[in-house]
Design a protein around this motif. Structure first.
Motif, PDB file in Angstrom:
ATOM      1  N   PHE A   1      65.703 -54.596  21.496  1.00 64.31           N
ATOM      2  CA  PHE A   1      65.339 -55.642  20.124  1.00 64.31           C
ATOM      3  C   PHE A   1      66.790 -56.301  19.991  1.00 64.31           C
ATOM      4  O   PHE A   1      66.577 -57.504  19.371  1.00 64.31           O
ATOM      5  N   PHE A   2      67.954 -55.938  20.031  1.00 63.90           N
ATOM      6  CA  PHE A   2      69.019 -56.629  19.729  1.00 63.90           C
ATOM      7  C   PHE A   2      69.310 -57.742  20.162  1.00 63.90           C
ATOM      8  O   PHE A   2      69.609 -58.690  19.332  1.00 63.90           O
ATOM      9  N   PRO A   3      69.002 -58.232  21.407  1.00 58.44           N
ATOM     10  CA  PRO A   3      69.327 -59.775  21.978  1.00 58.44           C
ATOM     11  C   PRO A   3      68.200 -60.559  21.208  1.00 58.44           C
ATOM     12  O   PRO A   3      68.416 -61.812  20.962  1.00 58.44           O
ATOM     13  N   VAL A   4      67.045 -59.966  20.905  1.00 57.45           N
ATOM     14  CA  VAL A   4      65.855 -60.975  20.513  1.00 57.45           C
ATOM     15  C   VAL A   4      66.263 -61.159  18.906  1.00 57.45           C
ATOM     16  O   VAL A   4      66.144 -62.351  18.429  1.00 57.45           O
TER      17      VAL A   4
ATOM     18  N   GLY B   1      65.317 -42.360  22.349  1.00 60.16           N
ATOM     19  CA  GLY B   1      64.512 -43.543  21.894  1.00 60.16           C
ATOM     20  C   GLY B   1      65.099 -44.687  21.087  1.00 60.16           C
ATOM     21  O   GLY B   1      64.688 -45.690  21.226  1.00 60.16           O
ATOM     22  N   LEU B   2      65.903 -44.111  19.994  1.00 63.81           N
ATOM     23  CA  LEU B   2      66.402 -45.043  19.047  1.00 63.81           C
ATOM     24  C   LEU B   2      67.335 -46.150  19.970  1.00 63.81           C
ATOM     25  O   LEU B   2      67.544 -47.270  19.677  1.00 63.81           O
ATOM     26  N   ILE B   3      68.168 -45.416  20.776  1.00 62.15           N
ATOM     27  CA  ILE B   3      68.971 -46.303  21.828  1.00 62.15           C
ATOM     28  C   ILE B   3      68.276 -47.262  22.493  1.00 62.15           C
ATOM     29  O   ILE B   3      68.834 -48.455  22.687  1.00 62.15           O
TER      30      ILE B   3
ATOM     31  N   VAL C   1      74.261 -49.915  17.499  1.00 65.40           N
ATOM     32  CA  VAL C   1      74.035 -48.953  18.412  1.00 65.40           C
ATOM     33  C   VAL C   1      74.196 -49.179  20.062  1.00 65.40           C
ATOM     34  O   VAL C   1      74.400 -48.704  20.650  1.00 65.40           O
ATOM     35  N   TRP C   2      73.823 -50.722  20.259  1.00 63.91           N
ATOM     36  CA  TRP C   2      74.069 -51.230  21.527  1.00 63.91           C
ATOM     37  C   TRP C   2      75.353 -51.435  22.057  1.00 63.91           C
ATOM     38  O   TRP C   2      75.798 -50.925  23.106  1.00 63.91           O
TER      39      TRP C   2
END
Length: 268
Positions: free
Chosen positions: A51-54, A43-45, A18-19
């Motif tokens: 959250f992706f980097p974490v 909101g999903l994006i 998604v990112w």
């Protein structure tokens, strides 16, 4: 928790996709859908972008650097206690892919005396514990002749020496109530402590073993010798099942709560 690693991988892949779409596709496309207008992002994006980097950092750290595990049983007493949270060096025996555990970069191999975490190979194909994370000590290396009879360990025909430290009248305190002895086992290159029941002889040939460790496999045992499901009962450990080498206790939360005196202990 066997489900945690697959879930972490899936979440990392989904949020990463998604990112990437948001960064390289959607932001470059004409903004006809009001949901993608600046100031009104989906909101999903936004969640995926946050959250992706974490998730990616956590996945890389626990896959290639170090991973925490909790000791659920007393099979490694006295070296490890029930409730110990240990750190496992994930690159000691090579870099491995998540989920499949396939080694992609060889770095090193287990040494005699290492305390290793591995995926339990199971006693039978339908063993309900098969695939769970176990922790034991490496006793036999590929090519070794290992014998275990009436509590006496031999490696390549040489009996391992023992020295009694003290009596332990109450056993391991975690289910094995038989009077026991705390001993030093002079494993070649890596002496360490073990717990042995006083009535080992009364147990007869339970756990007795004579084998040659095949290439690409290892023979492992628990330090709590009379209360451990280990290689004496299910055979040798394939290299492909290794997860890493335990090296430190970072927290202890047992039956009596948090024990700060265990924090920071190295794994002997």
């Amino acid at each position: 928790m066997r489900w945690f690693e697959p879930l972490l991988v899936i979440l990392t892949l989904v949020t990463g996709l998604v990112w990437a779409l948001d960064k390289w596709v959607w932001k470059r496309a004409p903004r006809e859908d009001s949901l993608l207008d600046e100031g009104h992002e989906n909101g999903l994006i936004e969640t995926a972008r946050s959250f992706f980097p974490v998730l990616a950092i956590v996945l890389v750290l626990r896959t290639f650097i170090a991973e925490p595990f909790r000791i659920p049983s007393g099979s490694m007493i006295p070296s490890l206690q029930i409730g110990d949270f240990i750190l496992v060096n994930k690159f000691a025996y090579g870099l491995r892919l998540p989920i499949s555990n396939t080694r992609i970069v060889p770095i090193g191999d287990p040494k005699r005396g290492d305390v290793v975490v591995f995926k339990y190979p199971g006693m039978t194909p339908d063993d309900p514990q098969k695939g769970e994370d176990f922790v034991k000590r490496v006793i036999g290396l590929p090519g070794d002749r290992v014998g275990y009879h009436m509590g006496q360990l031999t490696i390549n025909g040489v009996p391992v020496k023992y020295q009694t430290i003290r009596a332990v009248p109450d056993g391991d305190g975690e289910g094995m109530a038989r009077p026991s002895e705390l001993r030093t086992e002079d494993l070649p290159g890596h002496p360490h402590q073990i717990l042995v029941s006083d009535d080992s002889l009364a147990l007869g040939a339970q756990g007795d073993q004579d084998l040659v460790v095949p290439q690409g496999q290892y023979f492992v045992m628990g330090d709590n010798r009379d209360n451990s499901l280990d290689g004496r009962f299910w055979g040798t450990l394939p290299e492909a099942n290794l997860r890493g080498r335990a090296f430190a206790v970072w927290m202890h939360w047992g039956h009596d709560g948090i024990n700060l005196s265990r924090v920071g202990h190295s794994v002997p």
